[in-house]
Design an enzyme around this catalytic site. Structure first.
Site, PDB file in Angstrom:
ATOM      1  N   GLU A   1       0.846  -1.203   0.000  1.00 26.58           N
ATOM      2  CA  GLU A   1       0.000   0.000   0.000  1.00 26.58           C
ATOM      3  C   GLU A   1       0.877   1.248   0.000  1.00 26.58           C
ATOM      4  OE1 GLU A   1      -2.456   1.604  -0.526  1.00 26.58           O
ATOM      5  OE2 GLU A   1      -4.238   1.124   0.616  1.00 26.58           O
TER       6      GLU A   1
ATOM      7  N   ASP B   1      -4.251   5.534   6.184  1.00 30.90           N
ATOM      8  CA  ASP B   1      -4.828   6.714   6.840  1.00 30.90           C
ATOM      9  C   ASP B   1      -5.751   6.222   7.965  1.00 30.90           C
ATOM     10  OD1 ASP B   1      -5.975   9.163   7.436  1.00 30.90           O
ATOM     11  OD2 ASP B   1      -6.748   9.572   5.453  1.00 30.90           O
TER      12      ASP B   1
HETATM   13  P1  IMP Z   1      -7.669   4.596   4.515  1.00 29.06           P
HETATM   14  O1  IMP Z   1      -8.656   3.558   4.090  1.00 29.06           O
HETATM   15  O2  IMP Z   1      -8.338   5.751   5.222  1.00 29.06           O
HETATM   16  O3  IMP Z   1      -6.525   4.043   5.319  1.00 29.06           O
HETATM   17  O4  IMP Z   1      -7.127   5.278   3.209  1.00 29.06           O
HETATM   18  C1  IMP Z   1      -6.143   4.765   2.481  1.00 29.06           C
HETATM   19  C2  IMP Z   1      -6.144   5.335   1.086  1.00 29.06           C
HETATM   20  O5  IMP Z   1      -6.516   6.721   1.044  1.00 29.06           O
HETATM   21  C3  IMP Z   1      -4.747   5.281   0.537  1.00 29.06           C
HETATM   22  O6  IMP Z   1      -4.512   4.064  -0.105  1.00 29.06           O
HETATM   23  C4  IMP Z   1      -4.723   6.463  -0.410  1.00 29.06           C
HETATM   24  O7  IMP Z   1      -5.182   6.061  -1.676  1.00 29.06           O
HETATM   25  C5  IMP Z   1      -5.683   7.447   0.170  1.00 29.06           C
HETATM   26  N1  IMP Z   1      -4.982   8.494   0.956  1.00 29.06           N
HETATM   27  C6  IMP Z   1      -5.084   8.724   2.285  1.00 29.06           C
HETATM   28  N2  IMP Z   1      -4.327   9.762   2.670  1.00 29.06           N
HETATM   29  C7  IMP Z   1      -3.711  10.213   1.561  1.00 29.06           C
HETATM   30  C8  IMP Z   1      -2.748  11.284   1.308  1.00 29.06           C
HETATM   31  O8  IMP Z   1      -2.320  12.042   2.194  1.00 29.06           O
HETATM   32  N3  IMP Z   1      -2.347  11.426   0.012  1.00 29.06           N
HETATM   33  C9  IMP Z   1      -2.790  10.639  -1.001  1.00 29.06           C
HETATM   34  N4  IMP Z   1      -3.656   9.618  -0.804  1.00 29.06           N
HETATM   35  C10 IMP Z   1      -4.115   9.400   0.458  1.00 29.06           C
HETATM   36 MG    MG Z   2      -4.096   3.621  -1.939  1.00 33.16          MG
END
Ligand code: IMP
Ligand code: MG
Length: 178
Positions: free
Chosen positions: A99, A103
């Site tokens: 990955e 986030d």
């Molecule tokens: P999560 O499901 O909230 O952990 O989000 C993960 C996904 O959100 C990552 O694989 C990214 O595609 C996108 N993402 C989260 N934060 C960022 C960032 O700061 N920059 C670019 N993409 C992000």
């Molecule tokens: Mg991603």
């Protein structure tokens, strides 16, 4: 509209030396055999996966998976949708999910569960960046590049509305005056 150059948060040199260290750890951990398949999460992981996989000293194959969670916005909806599944058979193989960034953790948690249903020998995770303060679900990252604060980052595969993916460093877009 003026073009904004992102401010460097993690330099190209820092990324390259960390990726090499992660590759050495992975090569050592999987040296005892079994088939390793690295599964890159599109699109953001494509550069990290390319660099990481080329620095391994063990046999490995490459697959891709695509999920959608945010659209073009920057606020997590928590809902993850599978857009493209792996093509090859991963049953009995060692899976390493690659990955770009973790986030809230919803995406990785969903992927671990989904890929386990294909009955692999094991599932581990690698992520270049983690926003430690933003975690909403508990998910283990076996190979982590860097922890950062809660800010939107671009470069080295990461985008903001599809821009800035091919920067060699990880940067933060800061608004300029005027
Ligand atoms: P999560 O499901 O909230 O952990 O989000 C993960 C996904 O959100 C990552 O694989 C990214 O595609 C996108 N993402 C989260 N934060 C960022 C960032 O700061 N920059 C670019 N993409 C992000
Ligand atoms: Mg991603």
């Amino acid at each position: 509209m003026s073009e904004l150059t992102p401010e460097v948060l993690i330099s190209e040199e820092q990324i390259q030396s960390r990726v090499l260290a992660l590759a050495e750890d992975i090569s050592a951990d999987y040296a005892d055999g079994g088939e390793l398949v690295m599964i890159g999460v599109l699109k953001g992981s494509f550069i990290f996966l390319a660099d990481l996989s080329r620095r391994l000293s063990i046999p490995r194959t490459i697959e891709f998976i695509a999920v959608s969670s945010y659209g073009n916005g920057s606020v997590s909806s928590g809902a993850v949708r599978l857009v493209m599944d792996v093509r090859g058979n991963i049953e009995g193989k060692h899976v390493l999910i690659v990955e770009d960034i973790v986030d809230t953790g919803h995406t990785l948690k969903y992927l671990i569960g989904m890929l386990k249903s294909h009955r692999p020998a094991s599932v581990r995770t690698a992520a270049l960046v983690r926003k430690a303060e933003s975690a909403e679900v508990d998910v283990t990252i076996d190979y982590l590049g860097f922890d950062i604060g809660d800010e939107w980052v671009v470069g080295y595969g990461l985008d903001f509305a599809e821009q800035n993916r091919t920067l060699p460093y990880i940067g933060v877009i800061k608004p300029t005056d005027g």
